[in-house]
Design an enzyme around this catalytic site. Structure first.
Site, mmCIF file in Angstrom:
data_model
loop_
_atom_site.group_PDB
_atom_site.id
_atom_site.type_symbol
_atom_site.label_atom_id
_atom_site.label_comp_id
_atom_site.label_asym_id
_atom_site.label_seq_id
_atom_site.Cartn_x
_atom_site.Cartn_y
_atom_site.Cartn_z
ATOM 1 N N ARG A 51 1.035 -1.096 -0.142
ATOM 2 C CA ARG A 51 -0.035 -0.098 -0.050
ATOM 3 C C ARG A 51 0.900 1.197 -0.118
ATOM 4 O O ARG A 51 0.478 2.144 -0.649
ATOM 5 C CB ARG A 51 -1.098 0.197 1.234
ATOM 6 C CG ARG A 51 -2.082 0.905 0.756
ATOM 7 C CD ARG A 51 -2.729 1.320 1.936
ATOM 8 N NE ARG A 51 -3.504 0.325 2.760
ATOM 9 C CZ ARG A 51 -3.346 -0.029 3.928
ATOM 10 N NH1 ARG A 51 -2.418 0.593 4.734
ATOM 11 N NH2 ARG A 51 -3.693 -1.184 4.518
ATOM 12 N N TYR A 103 -6.977 25.875 -10.367
ATOM 13 C CA TYR A 103 -7.333 24.768 -10.777
ATOM 14 C C TYR A 103 -8.635 24.300 -10.255
ATOM 15 O O TYR A 103 -8.810 24.211 -8.830
ATOM 16 C CB TYR A 103 -6.409 23.558 -10.891
ATOM 17 C CG TYR A 103 -7.027 22.346 -11.176
ATOM 18 C CD1 TYR A 103 -7.472 22.125 -12.437
ATOM 19 C CD2 TYR A 103 -7.158 21.204 -10.222
ATOM 20 C CE1 TYR A 103 -8.138 20.899 -12.900
ATOM 21 C CE2 TYR A 103 -8.026 20.222 -10.471
ATOM 22 C CZ TYR A 103 -8.357 20.043 -11.903
ATOM 23 O OH TYR A 103 -9.175 18.964 -12.141
ATOM 24 N N ASP A 176 0.839 24.628 -5.559
ATOM 25 C CA ASP A 176 0.524 23.662 -6.741
ATOM 26 C C ASP A 176 1.615 24.138 -8.020
ATOM 27 O O ASP A 176 1.223 25.050 -8.677
ATOM 28 C CB ASP A 176 -0.714 23.954 -7.122
ATOM 29 C CG ASP A 176 -1.083 22.638 -8.192
ATOM 30 O OD1 ASP A 176 -0.168 22.635 -9.139
ATOM 31 O OD2 ASP A 176 -2.293 22.325 -8.167
ATOM 32 N N LYS A 201 0.595 15.603 -15.551
ATOM 33 C CA LYS A 201 0.843 16.650 -16.567
ATOM 34 C C LYS A 201 1.990 16.466 -16.961
ATOM 35 O O LYS A 201 2.588 15.496 -17.570
ATOM 36 C CB LYS A 201 0.290 17.982 -16.008
ATOM 37 C CG LYS A 201 -1.058 18.148 -15.130
ATOM 38 C CD LYS A 201 -2.096 17.637 -15.869
ATOM 39 C CE LYS A 201 -3.478 17.660 -15.049
ATOM 40 N NZ LYS A 201 -4.414 17.204 -15.808
HETATM 41 C C1 LIG Z 1 -2.894 22.698 -11.728
HETATM 42 C C2 LIG Z 1 -3.491 21.425 -11.422
HETATM 43 N N1 LIG Z 1 -3.640 20.903 -10.265
HETATM 44 C C3 LIG Z 1 -4.021 19.662 -9.722
HETATM 45 C C4 LIG Z 1 -4.983 18.806 -10.831
HETATM 46 C C5 LIG Z 1 -5.547 17.786 -10.710
HETATM 47 O O1 LIG Z 1 -4.850 16.688 -11.233
HETATM 48 P P1 LIG Z 1 -5.334 15.399 -11.470
HETATM 49 O O2 LIG Z 1 -6.243 15.605 -12.849
HETATM 50 O O3 LIG Z 1 -4.357 14.544 -11.897
HETATM 51 O O4 LIG Z 1 -6.323 15.059 -10.296
HETATM 52 C C6 LIG Z 1 -4.903 19.763 -11.992
HETATM 53 C C7 LIG Z 1 -5.698 18.797 -13.334
HETATM 54 O O5 LIG Z 1 -5.658 19.534 -14.373
HETATM 55 C C8 LIG Z 1 -4.143 20.774 -12.509
HETATM 56 O O6 LIG Z 1 -4.082 21.455 -13.643
#
Ligand SMILES: Cc1ncc(COP(=O)(O)O)c(C=O)c1O
Length: 383
Positions: A51, A103, A176, A201
């Site tokens: 896990r 986001y 982020d 990404k």
């Molecule tokens: C800046 C950012 N943070 C977080 C996320 C969330 O990622 P995930 O789609 O892998 O859950 C995204 C998704 O587009 C994003 O662009």
């Protein structure tokens, strides 16, 4: 691997980690969920159960921590699992400050579950230091969350200034940094405490893995809570995804500069285009955070930009659908270019301008990408 080697070398060689048994330069994918004890009834290694002790996590976690310059990193099952982790380990009554535009998944989660979990959340323009300073509550604010560059308008937060304000209030600063990647910004060098990536990404880069990562500057009590949260709730990657992510990261330092060069060229080419009211890109001198970005981002301003299309939402959707190379799909950070009408995905309550198209620039030939957008915007001019 020697400490003085450049990040591009460290990434390309996967930190030089190899299989200790066979010498394979690509460490194997471990699929076993459990690991047998020896005759002394001790585990032979630190791996006991899949896990959170899957050996396939070791290399990608070490790479992410290394490239960010952090003390440790944890992989999660998606970017959202990573983004929500620091909030999941806060306590009832804790105050958090987050951006008013970011986001869209995170504010959606905070609005739906934040209050139920006893969090007090303020949505403020965190790229504006006056607004941030006014929002933090000394002793009460536990976490300030920023995204830089920030979806989908690409505001860039002055991380050093934000960390001074955040630490002054006794809180932690998390960023982020999905759109910046460690290639363009190393947030720990600017005082940030926690870095989060939607590794789906750029880190993976090939649009074939869902993954997230949380990286810490220090292995402190907060980090221990995040580790426990992952261990006890189990939002982990599969072994094959962890392997693919490692493979993707080996080319990070080729892909991100290529996307960045094209995005800059596209932004410059389309600024002032008659079909567009705005081109939003921190690499343009008229972007509100250009000076901050030029200081903080190294080697360019990233592969993400947005167009605001004259004629509103319907025209924007028509333009996205008219592209041939830019695929009309959500997501970002892959080798192929994507274009998306964010309003369609985010829904009517979203603060995103309704005429906004988000572009994720891939690694195709720049001239081909410009020609594709020119052709798609052409009918828009005549409407
Ligand atoms: C800046 C950012 N943070 C977080 C996320 C969330 O990622 P995930 O789609 O892998 O859950 C995204 C998704 O587009 C994003 O662009």
């Amino acid at each position: 691997m020697k400490d003085d080697l450049h990040p591009a070398t460290r990434a390309a060689q996967g930190l030089g980690l190899k299989c200790e048994v066979t010498g394979a330069v690509v460490p194997p994918i471990h699929v076993s969920t459990t690991f047998a004890r020896g005759a002394d009834y001790e585990l032979p290694t630190e791996h006991g159960y899949g896990r959170d002790q899957n050996p396939t996590f070791v290399q990608p976690q070490a790479m992410i921590a290394d490239l960010e310059g952090g003390a440790d990193a944890l992989l999660f099952a998606s970017g959202m699992a990573a983004c929500t982790a620091p909030f999941q380990v806060l306590r009832q009554g804790d105050h958090v400050v987050v951006p008013d535009i970011m986001y869209y998944g995170l504010p959606k989660w905070l609005r739906r579950f934040g209050a139920d979990r006893g969090l007090s959340v303020d949505f403020v323009p965190t790229a504006d230091m006056k607004a941030l300073a006014a929002a933090v509550r000394p002793g009460e604010t536990k976490l300030v969350w920023v995204e830089s560059p920030c979806n989908p308008v690409w505001r860039v937060t002055d991380l050093a200034a934000a960390s001074e304000i955040t630490h002054g209030a006794g809180a932690r600063l998390a960023v982020d940094s999905t759109a910046a990647t460690p290639v363009l910004t190393r947030p720990f060098e600017h005082g940030v405490d926690i870095v989060v990536h939607a590794a789906t990404k750029y880190l993976n880069g090939h649009t074939d893995v869902m993954a997230g990562a949380v990286v810490t500057k220090e292995k402190d009590a907060f980090w221990e809570r995040i580790c426990s949260h992952r261990q006890l709730t189990g939002p982990i990657l599969g072994s094959f995804e962890a392997f693919l992510l490692t493979r993707g990261m080996r080319t990070l330092y080729l892909r991100v500069p290529a996307a960045t060069r094209s995005a800059q060229a596209i932004a410059e080419h389309f600024e002032g285009h008659p079909a567009l009211s705005h081109v939003l890109y921190p690499g343009l001198p008229n972007h509100p955070d250009h000076a901050v970005a030029a200081r903080q981002m190294t080697g360019g301003f990233g592969g993400m930009l947005s167009f605001r299309v004259k004629g509103g939402a319907e025209t924007a959707r028509t333009v996205a659908a008219a592209c041939a190379l830019f695929k009309p799909a959500t997501s970002l950070g892959g080798v192929e270019s994507l274009i998306e009408h964010r309003g369609t995905v985010e829904g009517p309550d979203s603060p995103t301008p309704k005429d906004l198209l988000r572009l994720s620039v891939g690694i195709e030939d720049t001239d081909d990408l410009i020609a594709d957008l020119e052709a798609a915007l052409d009918p828009a001019q005549s409407r």
